[in-house]
Design a protein around this motif. Structure first.
Motif, PDB file in Angstrom:
ATOM      1  N   MET A   1     -29.352 -27.669 -36.196  1.00 46.52           N
ATOM      2  CA  MET A   1     -30.475 -28.417 -36.677  1.00 46.52           C
ATOM      3  C   MET A   1     -30.324 -29.882 -36.288  1.00 46.52           C
ATOM      4  O   MET A   1     -29.291 -30.478 -36.517  1.00 46.52           O
ATOM      5  N   ILE A   2     -31.352 -30.409 -35.670  1.00 44.36           N
ATOM      6  CA  ILE A   2     -31.352 -31.805 -35.245  1.00 44.36           C
ATOM      7  C   ILE A   2     -32.528 -32.502 -35.903  1.00 44.36           C
ATOM      8  O   ILE A   2     -33.643 -31.992 -35.907  1.00 44.36           O
ATOM      9  N   LYS A   3     -32.249 -33.671 -36.444  1.00 46.83           N
ATOM     10  CA  LYS A   3     -33.286 -34.454 -37.110  1.00 46.83           C
ATOM     11  C   LYS A   3     -33.125 -35.898 -36.647  1.00 46.83           C
ATOM     12  O   LYS A   3     -32.024 -36.440 -36.685  1.00 46.83           O
ATOM     13  N   ILE A   4     -34.209 -36.489 -36.179  1.00 40.85           N
ATOM     14  CA  ILE A   4     -34.194 -37.881 -35.746  1.00 40.85           C
ATOM     15  C   ILE A   4     -35.340 -38.594 -36.448  1.00 40.85           C
ATOM     16  O   ILE A   4     -36.501 -38.232 -36.283  1.00 40.85           O
TER      17      ILE A   4
ATOM     18  N   ASN B   1     -23.651 -21.652 -22.833  1.00 43.29           N
ATOM     19  CA  ASN B   1     -24.607 -22.478 -23.578  1.00 43.29           C
ATOM     20  C   ASN B   1     -24.814 -23.819 -22.901  1.00 43.29           C
ATOM     21  O   ASN B   1     -23.922 -24.320 -22.233  1.00 43.29           O
ATOM     22  N   ASN B   2     -25.979 -24.370 -23.090  1.00 48.86           N
ATOM     23  CA  ASN B   2     -26.261 -25.725 -22.626  1.00 48.86           C
ATOM     24  C   ASN B   2     -26.058 -26.668 -23.800  1.00 48.86           C
ATOM     25  O   ASN B   2     -27.006 -27.059 -24.472  1.00 48.86           O
ATOM     26  N   LEU B   3     -24.800 -27.020 -24.042  1.00 42.92           N
ATOM     27  CA  LEU B   3     -24.462 -27.882 -25.167  1.00 42.92           C
ATOM     28  C   LEU B   3     -24.224 -29.309 -24.698  1.00 42.92           C
ATOM     29  O   LEU B   3     -23.777 -29.539 -23.582  1.00 42.92           O
TER      30      LEU B   3
ATOM     31  N   ASN C   1     -31.633 -28.673 -24.958  1.00 46.65           N
ATOM     32  CA  ASN C   1     -33.097 -28.726 -25.044  1.00 46.65           C
ATOM     33  C   ASN C   1     -33.575 -29.118 -26.426  1.00 46.65           C
ATOM     34  O   ASN C   1     -34.544 -29.871 -26.576  1.00 46.65           O
ATOM     35  N   GLU C   2     -32.905 -28.609 -27.453  1.00 45.03           N
ATOM     36  CA  GLU C   2     -33.293 -28.936 -28.824  1.00 45.03           C
ATOM     37  C   GLU C   2     -33.149 -30.440 -29.075  1.00 45.03           C
ATOM     38  O   GLU C   2     -34.032 -31.071 -29.655  1.00 45.03           O
ATOM     39  N   PHE C   3     -32.057 -31.015 -28.608  1.00 40.68           N
ATOM     40  CA  PHE C   3     -31.828 -32.450 -28.797  1.00 40.68           C
ATOM     41  C   PHE C   3     -32.881 -33.276 -28.050  1.00 40.68           C
ATOM     42  O   PHE C   3     -33.508 -34.171 -28.616  1.00 40.68           O
TER      43      PHE C   3
ATOM     44  N   GLU D   1     -36.317 -33.058 -29.568  1.00 42.39           N
ATOM     45  CA  GLU D   1     -36.414 -33.827 -30.816  1.00 42.39           C
ATOM     46  C   GLU D   1     -36.523 -35.324 -30.526  1.00 42.39           C
ATOM     47  O   GLU D   1     -37.246 -36.047 -31.209  1.00 42.39           O
ATOM     48  N   VAL D   2     -35.828 -35.797 -29.497  1.00 39.49           N
ATOM     49  CA  VAL D   2     -35.955 -37.201 -29.097  1.00 39.49           C
ATOM     50  C   VAL D   2     -37.398 -37.488 -28.678  1.00 39.49           C
ATOM     51  O   VAL D   2     -37.982 -38.499 -29.087  1.00 39.49           O
ATOM     52  N   VAL D   3     -37.984 -36.611 -27.879  1.00 36.26           N
ATOM     53  CA  VAL D   3     -39.357 -36.807 -27.410  1.00 36.26           C
ATOM     54  C   VAL D   3     -40.335 -36.835 -28.598  1.00 36.26           C
ATOM     55  O   VAL D   3     -41.204 -37.707 -28.676  1.00 36.26           O
ATOM     56  N   VAL D   4     -40.192 -35.912 -29.520  1.00 35.96           N
ATOM     57  CA  VAL D   4     -41.078 -35.856 -30.690  1.00 35.96           C
ATOM     58  C   VAL D   4     -40.928 -37.125 -31.533  1.00 35.96           C
ATOM     59  O   VAL D   4     -41.925 -37.735 -31.944  1.00 35.96           O
ATOM     60  N   SER D   5     -39.701 -37.547 -31.763  1.00 35.69           N
ATOM     61  CA  SER D   5     -39.461 -38.731 -32.597  1.00 35.69           C
ATOM     62  C   SER D   5     -39.946 -40.004 -31.911  1.00 35.69           C
ATOM     63  O   SER D   5     -40.488 -40.898 -32.572  1.00 35.69           O
ATOM     64  N   ALA D   6     -39.752 -40.099 -30.606  1.00 35.59           N
ATOM     65  CA  ALA D   6     -40.257 -41.255 -29.858  1.00 35.59           C
ATOM     66  C   ALA D   6     -41.781 -41.294 -29.936  1.00 35.59           C
ATOM     67  O   ALA D   6     -42.380 -42.359 -30.118  1.00 35.59           O
TER      68      ALA D   6
END
Length: 184
Positions: free
Chosen positions: A1-4, A114-116, A136-138, A141-146
């Motif tokens: 889970m990633i949250k920015i 994995n792509n970690l 990809n998840e990270f 999430e950066v794109v959405v938060s930006a």
């Protein structure tokens, strides 16, 4: 889970508390209904030159960055997006575009399954925290938060200091599209 999440300073000042409980009273999440009024007040006081705040990155419920990592949000976000673009081009991204010596890095973990990635943060207090997550998840999430930050800032008419961030945001979106990654 990633949250920015992006937080803005409630008041325009050069120093903030060194106690996390007090800091929580000095910043407000941009999703708060009062955030636009606070942005307007702070930009009026700074004559549109800067807006202090923090970008909080949480990976698997662990805060990698915190309110202690406050700086000019335009610098933080531009640096964050530049770091992601460099990572996508070279496999490593680093930013230290801040007034308060904040340094973030993003690097790929070489693993066939994995792509970690490892996201790392070092702040002015020299503490370094790291988190591992799916690439990809990270990035998504950066794109959405930006996008959330840009959308809020566009509601205020003083966006001249955002030109570089907007350029980096559009460049990142195009790079994601060109690499056939999930587009947020």
């Amino acid at each position: 889970m990633i949250k920015i999440d992006t937080f803005i300073a409630m008041d325009l000042k050069n120093h903030f508390s060194e106690n996390i409980n007090q800091l929580q009273n000095e910043f407000i999440n941009i999703k708060n209904k009062d955030s636009l009024q606070i942005i307007e007040k702070n930009l009026n006081q700074s004559k549109g030159h800067f807006l202090n705040g923090a970008v909080i990155v949480e990976i698997d419920y662990v805060q990698i960055t915190s309110l202690f990592d406050w700086d000019d949000l335009n610098l933080l976000w531009t640096g964050f997006l530049t770091m992601i673009i460099d990572y996508l081009n070279d496999g490593f991204g680093k930013t230290n575009l801040s007034k308060n010596n904040i340094e973030w890095t993003l690097e790929k973990i070489i693993n066939k399954r994995n792509n970690l990635v490892v996201f790392s943060s070092k702040n002015s207090m020299k503490s370094r925290l790291k988190g591992v997550c799916e690439e990809n998840e990270f990035i998504n999430e950066v794109v959405v938060s930006a996008h959330d930050y840009l959308t809020l800032r566009e509601k205020d008419t003083r966006t001249q200091n955002l030109n570089e961030m907007v350029e980096k945001y559009n460049q990142l979106k195009q790079l994601i599209k060109n690499k056939n990654m999930t587009d947020a």
